[in-house]
Design a protein around this motif. Structure first.
Motif, PDB file in Angstrom:
ATOM      1  N   LYS A   1     -91.556   8.227  58.738  1.00  0.00           N
ATOM      2  CA  LYS A   1     -91.975   8.586  60.105  1.00  0.00           C
ATOM      3  C   LYS A   1     -91.786   7.404  61.062  1.00  0.00           C
ATOM      4  CE  LYS A   1     -95.609  12.116  59.811  1.00  0.00           C
ATOM      5  NZ  LYS A   1     -97.083  12.259  59.893  1.00  0.00           N
TER       6      LYS A   1
ATOM      7  N   GLY B   1     -95.737  18.524  59.828  1.00  0.00           N
ATOM      8  CA  GLY B   1     -96.301  19.398  58.797  1.00  0.00           C
ATOM      9  C   GLY B   1     -96.895  20.583  59.535  1.00  0.00           C
TER      10      GLY B   1
ATOM     11  N   ARG C   1    -107.796   7.155  66.808  1.00  0.00           N
ATOM     12  CA  ARG C   1    -108.954   7.951  66.361  1.00  0.00           C
ATOM     13  C   ARG C   1    -110.160   7.078  65.999  1.00  0.00           C
ATOM     14  NH1 ARG C   1    -106.223  12.937  62.911  1.00  0.00           N
ATOM     15  NH2 ARG C   1    -104.940  13.705  64.646  1.00  0.00           N
TER      16      ARG C   1
ATOM     17  N   ALA D   1     -95.120  15.437  65.216  1.00  0.00           N
ATOM     18  CA  ALA D   1     -96.028  15.820  64.121  1.00  0.00           C
ATOM     19  C   ALA D   1     -97.480  15.992  64.548  1.00  0.00           C
ATOM     20  CB  ALA D   1     -95.939  14.801  62.989  1.00  0.00           C
ATOM     21  N   VAL D   2     -97.840  15.478  65.730  1.00  0.00           N
ATOM     22  CA  VAL D   2     -99.234  15.663  66.167  1.00  0.00           C
ATOM     23  C   VAL D   2     -99.285  16.482  67.472  1.00  0.00           C
ATOM     24  CG1 VAL D   2     -99.504  13.525  67.525  1.00  0.00           C
ATOM     25  CG2 VAL D   2    -101.464  14.424  66.264  1.00  0.00           C
TER      26      VAL D   2
HETATM   27  C1  3PG Z   1     -99.666  14.946  60.323  1.00  0.00           C
HETATM   28  O1  3PG Z   1     -99.547  14.025  59.504  1.00  0.00           O
HETATM   29  O2  3PG Z   1     -99.422  16.130  60.052  1.00  0.00           O
HETATM   30  C2  3PG Z   1    -100.061  14.590  61.717  1.00  0.00           C
HETATM   31  O3  3PG Z   1    -100.200  13.217  61.864  1.00  0.00           O
HETATM   32  C3  3PG Z   1    -101.307  15.318  62.174  1.00  0.00           C
HETATM   33  O4  3PG Z   1    -102.410  14.811  61.510  1.00  0.00           O
HETATM   34  P1  3PG Z   1    -103.799  15.596  61.559  1.00  0.00           P
HETATM   35  O5  3PG Z   1    -103.610  16.841  60.752  1.00  0.00           O
HETATM   36  O6  3PG Z   1    -104.822  14.647  60.985  1.00  0.00           O
HETATM   37  O7  3PG Z   1    -104.083  15.919  62.995  1.00  0.00           O
END
Ligand code: 3PG
Length: 402
Positions: free
Chosen positions: A44, A381, A126, A155-156
């Motif tokens: 990543k 993901g 966070r 991804a976020v």
């Molecule tokens: C991931 O790794 O899928 C993303 O960074 C999102 O992370 P999270 O599910 O903790 O929000």
């Protein structure tokens, strides 16, 4: 989509670059004998280099921000960005004058002293409770650090968080190169896939993929199911699945799809116990009620299923894969996932447009060494799943040109 190539003058501009450095870490013994966290997979991080380099070459001051894990507003020592900074330094050192990692607080003074072409990585977003609460004050605070905001964290982008969505109210906002690439590939896949278009989906929880299944069934010619997700179908058919993972409250949903001709389910399975001592192959046949004995669980797809899925994949022109085919962490039950990854890679070399995503799926293709044969490996993901469900993600919506 507002792209970074549209920003006219980046020289000496402070750019807040939201990345997703939520990467797997592991504990390693350092030279002083103490344990420290190190990055286990820097994929990543590497994927964000084109955007970082683009901004640096244009003379911007790059302020990287990311979350790591889920510390829920508390400072957690094992979730500091320090190991990420070290990994980044290894990748960027030729290009950077400054690799300072600033901890605990946001460093106005430090950023003011940065020169164009320098980069800094700030501490885990966070650690501040305002991030996940999509807090306006926290978003304004982040915005006050920079002149421009760039989202390169596909991804976020499914999270309505301060550094992902709220911040776009307070700074001119653009999509980074990785975000642009992810959106382009996945949009094309949904809009105009070359047929046959097939999907392979697995993993532990069907509850997380209900939207995906519904949307994909409208688009694909065949949906091959594996992993514990398939157990719910066997349960709904009335088989005895022993101690297999099943989500009983989702059986009603599954029943609606039992006769769907696009869905392919395993025809044989590896069942055993979770410690992997006694895997055995069981044929799924209408004449038997039992797949598992009382203490056994379904833990992988069997060899006949692998052959059947290969037959479908061999004819496909476009494919999506998300989710393991079994309990892949255990060597007794990883064959289904490993073989599917090799089969997808083999046909990708022959022209199959393959898109693979999801943390566990990525670790499978990394282990089997096939990642470079896959047409597009998504960094997302949950984000990829929600995108493929057809949702406009909260991190992407504000970047779309009205
Ligand atoms: C991931 O790794 O899928 C993303 O960074 C999102 O992370 P999270 O599910 O903790 O929000």
């Amino acid at each position: 989509m507002k792209k970074i190539s549209e920003i006219k003058n980046l020289k000496d501009k402070k750019v807040l670059l939201r990345v997703d450095y939520n990467v797997p870490l592991e504990k390693k013994k350092a030279s002083n004998g103490k344990y420290k966290m190190v990055v286990r997979d820097d994929t990543k991080i590497k994927e964000t280099l084109p955007t970082i380099n683009y901004l640096l070459e244009k003379g911007a001051k790059v302020i990287l921000i990311s979350h790591l894990g889920d510390p829920k507003g508390k400072i957690v020592k094992d979730l500091t960005m320090e190991p990420i900074g070290e990994a980044l330094y290894k990748l960027l050192k030729e290009k950077m004058e400054c690799t300072e990692i600033v901890k605990d607080n946001y460093p106005f003074d430090f950023i003011d002293k940065m020169a164009g072409g320098e980069v800094v990585l700030l501490e885990n977003l966070r650690f501040n409770i305002g991030e996940e609460k999509n807090d306006t004050k926290f978003a304004k605070y982040l915005a006050s650090l920079a002149d421009i905001y760039v989202n390169d964290a596909f991804a976020v982008s499914h999270r309505d968080h301060a550094s992902v969505s709220k911040i776009t109210n307070f700074l001119p906002s653009y999509a980074g190169l990785l975000l642009e690439k992810e959106i382009e590939v996945l949009s094309k896949l949904l809009a105009k896939p070359k047929k046959p278009f097939v999907a392979v989906t697995g993993g532990a929880k069907i509850s997380k993929k209900i939207g995906l299944i519904k949307n994909l069934l409208k688009k694909v010619d065949c949906l091959m199911i594996g992993g514990a997700m398939a157990n719910n179908f066997f349960k709904a058919f009335g088989y005895n699945v022993g101690a297999s993972l099943v989500e009983l409250d989702k059986i009603i949903f599954v029943r609606k799809f039992l006769k769907n001709k696009k869905i392919l389910l395993p025809i044989d399975l590896v069942v055993g116990d979770f410690d992997g001592k006694k895997g055995r192959i069981v044929q799924v046949s209408g004449s038997s009620e039992n797949i598992c004995e009382k203490n056994e669980a379904i833990l992988d797809i069997g060899p006949e299923t692998i052959k059947m899925y290969e037959e479908v994949i061999s004819k496909a022109k476009t494919l999506i894969w998300n989710g393991p085919m079994g309990y892949f962490e255990n060597t007794e039950y990883n064959k289904g996932s490993d073989e599917i990854s090799r089969i997808i890679a083999e046909y990708s070399k022959k022209g199959l447009l393959s898109v693979v995503g999801g943390g566990e799926t990525l670790s499978i293709i990394k282990k089997t060494g096939v990642a470079t044969s896959i047409a597009h490996v998504s960094t997302g993901g949950g984000a990829m799943l929600e995108f493929l469900e057809g949702k406009v993600l909260p991190g992407i919506r504000p970047l779309i040109r009205q």
